[in-house]
Design an enzyme around this catalytic site. Structure first.
Site, PDB file in Angstrom:
ATOM      1  CB  SER A 140      -0.922  -0.013   1.232  1.00 57.01           C
ATOM      2  OG  SER A 140      -1.617   1.204   1.355  1.00 57.01           O
ATOM      3  N   GLY A 188       2.083   5.805  -0.715  1.00 60.88           N
ATOM      4  CA  GLY A 188       2.929   6.520   0.229  1.00 60.88           C
ATOM      5  C   GLY A 188       2.441   6.308   1.654  1.00 60.88           C
ATOM      6  CD  GLN A 203      -2.287   7.055  11.550  1.00 62.58           C
ATOM      7  OE1 GLN A 203      -2.738   6.038  11.069  1.00 62.58           O
ATOM      8  NE2 GLN A 203      -2.421   7.370  12.813  1.00 62.58           N
ATOM      9  CD  GLU A 239       8.406  -1.697  16.247  1.00 66.08           C
ATOM     10  OE1 GLU A 239       9.221  -2.619  16.095  1.00 66.08           O
ATOM     11  OE2 GLU A 239       8.032  -1.287  17.364  1.00 66.08           O
ATOM     12  NE  ARG A 287       1.343   4.207  11.092  1.00 67.66           N
ATOM     13  CZ  ARG A 287       1.156   5.147  12.012  1.00 67.66           C
ATOM     14  NH1 ARG A 287       1.307   6.425  11.697  1.00 67.66           N
ATOM     15  NH2 ARG A 287       0.842   4.815  13.238  1.00 67.66           N
ATOM     16  CD  GLU A 334       0.293   8.526  20.075  1.00 68.81           C
ATOM     17  OE1 GLU A 334       0.487   8.114  18.924  1.00 68.81           O
ATOM     18  OE2 GLU A 334       0.706   9.620  20.488  1.00 68.81           O
ATOM     19  CG  ASN A 335       1.472   1.111  20.086  1.00 69.24           C
ATOM     20  OD1 ASN A 335       1.533   0.567  18.995  1.00 69.24           O
ATOM     21  ND2 ASN A 335       2.382   1.960  20.497  1.00 69.24           N
ATOM     22  NE  ARG A 364      -3.369   7.403  17.312  1.00 73.38           N
ATOM     23  CZ  ARG A 364      -2.604   8.433  16.990  1.00 73.38           C
ATOM     24  NH1 ARG A 364      -1.578   8.255  16.200  1.00 73.38           N
ATOM     25  NH2 ARG A 364      -2.871   9.637  17.458  1.00 73.38           N
TER      26      ARG A 364
END
Length: 299
Positions: free
Chosen positions: A70, A75, A78, A96, A98, A129-130, A133
């Site tokens: 993807s 690109g 996020q 991580e 990404r 955050e992990n 998300r």
């Protein structure tokens, strides 16, 4: 399209600013910090180190390849989030997958949000955050909550506010860590669900836990069937109701019967049942005789 190009150029411009030793930003009060902190900046991938506080420990290689495909086409949509450690040196807070996928593609830079944070703040941000998300497995989420308790001393109420989850939900995750390690691995690998784990945790004996776990896997038991199995086990632990001791019967000697008769001046009838219970019958022949017996009892 023009806006996208302008935004990308801005990221590259700020990246050049960060590579200037005379503009090294170490705190939010430094010159140009407002241009960097919180903005999207193209950072060299080689300048970013993995976060040692990363709660995710398992990364599915197939999903990384899919994300890389993807990114190759579209690109990095996020940006990742990093914190500045030193001059042109950063540490990953979140993103991580990404970052890994970008390395697979062969990218040399990646869009990043920059934050300045100490280790505790970095840990909190990474964990929160992990949790919010990413699709962490239940054990990874539980471990993240436990680290917030152990290392940051957050209470369950504070965690509830941070991650937007009910305190009872957090408590249910934390309870999973009391399961036998084999069962925790089973949850992480998807052999059983969190619901199965919550049912098994009601059994204190870890040997029994693993026995139930093996039955769930081998017999493909549902959560409800597991709960029923646990209930059967728990009911078996309850002490059986104490049985009333059966009274044994006994016999009255003739001398005892004679003593009754002589005392009351009437032939006393004594009956004893098989369970040892019985009754004594004292006959009387008139009111005068009845009053006589009462006087004897009241002496």
């Amino acid at each position: 399209m023009a806006k996208a190009v302008q935004k990308q150029a801005l990221g590259r411009g700020l990246s050049a600013l960060l590579k200037d030793p005379e503009n090294d930003i170490k705190s939010v009060s430094d010159k140009n910090a407002d241009k960097v902190v919180g903005n999207i900046i193209e950072l060299d991938i080689d300048s970013i180190e993995i976060n040692p506080f990363q709660p995710r420990t398992n990364f599915n290689e197939e999903s990384i390849k899919e994300l890389a495909s993807s990114i190759r086409e579209l690109g990095v949509i996020q940006p990742i989030t990093v914190r500045k450690l030193d001059f042109n040196k950063y540490q990953l807070i979140s993103g991580e997958r990404r970052l890994r996928a970008s390395k697979v593609v062969g990218l040399t830079t990646i869009p990043s949000y920059i934050r300045i944070a100490n280790d505790n703040e970095s840990l909190v941000m990474a964990l929160v955050e992990n949790i919010q998300r990413h699709d962490l497995d239940p054990i990874e989420i539980a471990l993240s909550y436990q680290r917030l308790i152990d290392e940051i001393q957050l209470t369950q109420e504070q965690m509830s506010e941070r991650v937007g989850k009910k305190r009872s939900t957090i408590a249910n995750y934390l309870r999973l860590l009391k399961l036998d390690p084999i069962i925790q691995t089973g949850i992480r690998d998807g052999f059983i669900s969190m619901g199965h784990g919550r049912a098994i945790i009601n059994v204190e004996d870890q040997d029994v836990q693993t026995d139930i776990y093996q039955k769930i896997v081998s017999q493909n038991l549902s959560v409800r069937e597991t709960e029923a199995l646990v209930k059967i086990y728990q009911d078996g632990l309850k002490p059986a109701p104490a049985k009333a001791k059966k009274a044994t019967s006994f016999a009255i000697a003739d001398e005892q019967k004679k003593a009754f008769t002589e005392f009351f001046g009437s032939k006393i009838e004594v009956k004893i049942a098989g369970n040892g219970k019985g009754k004594i019958t004292i006959p009387f022949h008139s009111e005068e005789d009845f009053n006589r017996i009462i006087k004897l009892i009241n002496k």
